[in-house]
Design a protein around this motif. Structure first.
Motif, PDB file in Angstrom:
ATOM      1  N   ARG A   1       0.874  -1.180   0.000  1.00  0.00           N
ATOM      2  CA  ARG A   1       0.000   0.000   0.000  1.00  0.00           C
ATOM      3  C   ARG A   1       0.910   1.229   0.000  1.00  0.00           C
ATOM      4  O   ARG A   1       1.891   1.282   0.730  1.00  0.00           O
ATOM      5  CB  ARG A   1      -0.885  -0.024   1.244  1.00  0.00           C
ATOM      6  N   PHE A   2       0.556   2.212  -0.806  1.00  0.00           N
ATOM      7  CA  PHE A   2       1.331   3.439  -0.928  1.00  0.00           C
ATOM      8  C   PHE A   2       0.473   4.595  -0.425  1.00  0.00           C
ATOM      9  O   PHE A   2      -0.620   4.827  -0.939  1.00  0.00           O
ATOM     10  CB  PHE A   2       1.740   3.669  -2.385  1.00  0.00           C
ATOM     11  N   THR A   3       0.957   5.293   0.579  1.00  0.00           N
ATOM     12  CA  THR A   3       0.233   6.427   1.165  1.00  0.00           C
ATOM     13  C   THR A   3       1.068   7.674   0.906  1.00  0.00           C
ATOM     14  O   THR A   3       2.212   7.763   1.368  1.00  0.00           O
ATOM     15  CB  THR A   3       0.022   6.213   2.675  1.00  0.00           C
ATOM     16  N   VAL A   4       0.511   8.617   0.160  1.00  0.00           N
ATOM     17  CA  VAL A   4       1.252   9.819  -0.239  1.00  0.00           C
ATOM     18  C   VAL A   4       0.823  10.988   0.640  1.00  0.00           C
ATOM     19  O   VAL A   4      -0.360  11.348   0.674  1.00  0.00           O
ATOM     20  CB  VAL A   4       1.003  10.151  -1.724  1.00  0.00           C
ATOM     21  N   LEU A   5       1.784  11.568   1.352  1.00  0.00           N
ATOM     22  CA  LEU A   5       1.535  12.737   2.194  1.00  0.00           C
ATOM     23  C   LEU A   5       2.051  13.965   1.460  1.00  0.00           C
ATOM     24  O   LEU A   5       3.228  14.012   1.081  1.00  0.00           O
ATOM     25  CB  LEU A   5       2.246  12.609   3.544  1.00  0.00           C
ATOM     26  N   ARG A   6       1.167  14.955   1.268  1.00  0.00           N
ATOM     27  CA  ARG A   6       1.561  16.175   0.556  1.00  0.00           C
ATOM     28  C   ARG A   6       1.439  17.423   1.412  1.00  0.00           C
ATOM     29  O   ARG A   6       1.949  18.471   1.054  1.00  0.00           O
ATOM     30  CB  ARG A   6       0.706  16.341  -0.702  1.00  0.00           C
ATOM     31  N   LYS A   7       0.759  17.307   2.554  1.00  0.00           N
ATOM     32  CA  LYS A   7       0.599  18.465   3.439  1.00  0.00           C
ATOM     33  C   LYS A   7       1.794  18.539   4.381  1.00  0.00           C
ATOM     34  O   LYS A   7       2.086  17.584   5.100  1.00  0.00           O
ATOM     35  CB  LYS A   7      -0.683  18.351   4.261  1.00  0.00           C
ATOM     36  N   GLN A   8       2.462  19.676   4.384  1.00  0.00           N
ATOM     37  CA  GLN A   8       3.636  19.857   5.241  1.00  0.00           C
ATOM     38  C   GLN A   8       3.281  19.621   6.706  1.00  0.00           C
ATOM     39  O   GLN A   8       4.087  19.078   7.461  1.00  0.00           O
ATOM     40  CB  GLN A   8       4.208  21.263   5.023  1.00  0.00           C
ATOM     41  N   GLU A   9       2.088  19.989   7.080  1.00  0.00           N
ATOM     42  CA  GLU A   9       1.640  19.794   8.474  1.00  0.00           C
ATOM     43  C   GLU A   9       1.614  18.305   8.842  1.00  0.00           C
ATOM     44  O   GLU A   9       2.042  17.920   9.928  1.00  0.00           O
ATOM     45  CB  GLU A   9       0.238  20.410   8.638  1.00  0.00           C
ATOM     46  N   ASP A  10       1.126  17.460   7.942  1.00  0.00           N
ATOM     47  CA  ASP A  10       1.083  16.019   8.203  1.00  0.00           C
ATOM     48  C   ASP A  10       2.486  15.428   8.289  1.00  0.00           C
ATOM     49  O   ASP A  10       2.779  14.603   9.157  1.00  0.00           O
ATOM     50  CB  ASP A  10       0.296  15.285   7.105  1.00  0.00           C
ATOM     51  N   ILE A  11       3.360  15.854   7.389  1.00  0.00           N
ATOM     52  CA  ILE A  11       4.739  15.353   7.382  1.00  0.00           C
ATOM     53  C   ILE A  11       5.448  15.781   8.668  1.00  0.00           C
ATOM     54  O   ILE A  11       6.155  14.981   9.293  1.00  0.00           O
ATOM     55  CB  ILE A  11       5.482  15.840   6.122  1.00  0.00           C
ATOM     56  N   ALA A  12       5.229  17.028   9.097  1.00  0.00           N
ATOM     57  CA  ALA A  12       5.848  17.532  10.336  1.00  0.00           C
ATOM     58  C   ALA A  12       5.336  16.761  11.552  1.00  0.00           C
ATOM     59  O   ALA A  12       6.124  16.421  12.454  1.00  0.00           O
ATOM     60  CB  ALA A  12       5.571  19.025  10.483  1.00  0.00           C
ATOM     61  N   LYS A  13       4.050  16.474  11.594  1.00  0.00           N
ATOM     62  CA  LYS A  13       3.496  15.695  12.713  1.00  0.00           C
ATOM     63  C   LYS A  13       4.118  14.302  12.767  1.00  0.00           C
ATOM     64  O   LYS A  13       4.442  13.805  13.845  1.00  0.00           O
ATOM     65  CB  LYS A  13       1.972  15.560  12.579  1.00  0.00           C
ATOM     66  N   LEU A  14       4.278  13.693  11.609  1.00  0.00           N
ATOM     67  CA  LEU A  14       4.862  12.354  11.560  1.00  0.00           C
ATOM     68  C   LEU A  14       6.330  12.390  11.994  1.00  0.00           C
ATOM     69  O   LEU A  14       6.787  11.515  12.728  1.00  0.00           O
ATOM     70  CB  LEU A  14       4.711  11.761  10.156  1.00  0.00           C
ATOM     71  N   GLN A  15       7.053  13.403  11.569  1.00  0.00           N
ATOM     72  CA  GLN A  15       8.449  13.543  11.986  1.00  0.00           C
ATOM     73  C   GLN A  15       8.544  13.726  13.499  1.00  0.00           C
ATOM     74  O   GLN A  15       9.406  13.137  14.160  1.00  0.00           O
ATOM     75  CB  GLN A  15       9.107  14.725  11.267  1.00  0.00           C
ATOM     76  N   THR A  16       7.648  14.520  14.076  1.00  0.00           N
ATOM     77  CA  THR A  16       7.627  14.737  15.523  1.00  0.00           C
ATOM     78  C   THR A  16       7.307  13.437  16.260  1.00  0.00           C
ATOM     79  O   THR A  16       7.937  13.119  17.279  1.00  0.00           O
ATOM     80  CB  THR A  16       6.601  15.831  15.886  1.00  0.00           C
ATOM     81  N   ALA A  17       6.344  12.676  15.746  1.00  0.00           N
ATOM     82  CA  ALA A  17       5.993  11.398  16.370  1.00  0.00           C
ATOM     83  C   ALA A  17       7.166  10.419  16.299  1.00  0.00           C
ATOM     84  O   ALA A  17       7.456   9.707  17.268  1.00  0.00           O
ATOM     85  CB  ALA A  17       4.763  10.804  15.693  1.00  0.00           C
ATOM     86  N   LEU A  18       7.850  10.389  15.162  1.00  0.00           N
ATOM     87  CA  LEU A  18       8.993   9.501  15.018  1.00  0.00           C
ATOM     88  C   LEU A  18      10.139   9.950  15.930  1.00  0.00           C
ATOM     89  O   LEU A  18      10.827   9.110  16.531  1.00  0.00           O
ATOM     90  CB  LEU A  18       9.439   9.441  13.552  1.00  0.00           C
ATOM     91  N   ALA A  19      10.323  11.253  16.074  1.00  0.00           N
ATOM     92  CA  ALA A  19      11.340  11.768  16.997  1.00  0.00           C
ATOM     93  C   ALA A  19      11.059  11.299  18.419  1.00  0.00           C
ATOM     94  O   ALA A  19      11.979  10.902  19.149  1.00  0.00           O
ATOM     95  CB  ALA A  19      11.378  13.297  16.939  1.00  0.00           C
TER      96      ALA A  19
END
Length: 173
Positions: free
Chosen positions: A46-64
């Protein structure tokens, strides 16, 4: 551009411009991933494409948080991310994902875009903060995120260049 030229010169890109990538280009990259071979031709990625900077930033924060590294900036301010997931019970998830990722990275380079494989999901996609976001991104609970790919317009010639090839080849004839 010849496929062999792309393979010889593609490099990971860790500096992206703020310029947007057209959806049509991202669709080509994802299609390249979908066209990759999978074990027993299951084609269950499954391929999930994130294009909103806000979503990418939230994911980076969660991974951090999962990494216990508050200073983690491993998504390199890329404007897009493609998450590759598959069934948790798939014994070939990493091999299948590797084929898809390679296809997508080569496709991105052929389109003049930069990309970088993000591998921290492998150990941390079940961390509560990360899994909550994956659920919000509609990734099924029974799926494991094996990798992420950040994609964007490269800055300062990033993502392309000569390689010092130190791989050994032994011919037995």
């Amino acid at each position: 551009m010849d496929i062999f030229e792309v393979m010889a010169n593609r490099r990971s890109c860790r500096k992206f411009s703020e310029e947007k990538v057209a959806r049509a280009e991202l669709e080509k990259i994802v299609l390249a991933g979908q066209e990759a071979p999978t074990a027993m031709n299951k084609q269950n990625l499954r391929f999930t494409v994130l294009r909103k900077q806000e979503d990418i930033a939230k994911l980076q924060t969660a991974l951090a948080k999962a990494l216990d590294r508050p200073d983690y900036l491993g998504f390199y301010n890329a404007p897009n991310m493609i998450l590759v997931s598959g069934p948790k019970d798939s014994i070939n998830i990493f091999a299948d994902t590797g084929c898809a990722m390679q296809n997508m990275m080569l496709a991105a380079s052929a389109l003049g875009l930069g990309s970088c494989w993000i591998n921290q999901f492998r150990e941390h996609c079940e961390h509560e903060a990360v899994r909550d976001l994956l659920k919000a991104f509609k990734i099924p609970e029974d799926h494991f995120v094996a990798a992420g790919l950040v994609v964007g317009k490269p800055q300062n010639g990033q993502g392309w260049g000569e390689r010092a090839n130190s791989s050994e080849v032994q011919w037995i004839e």
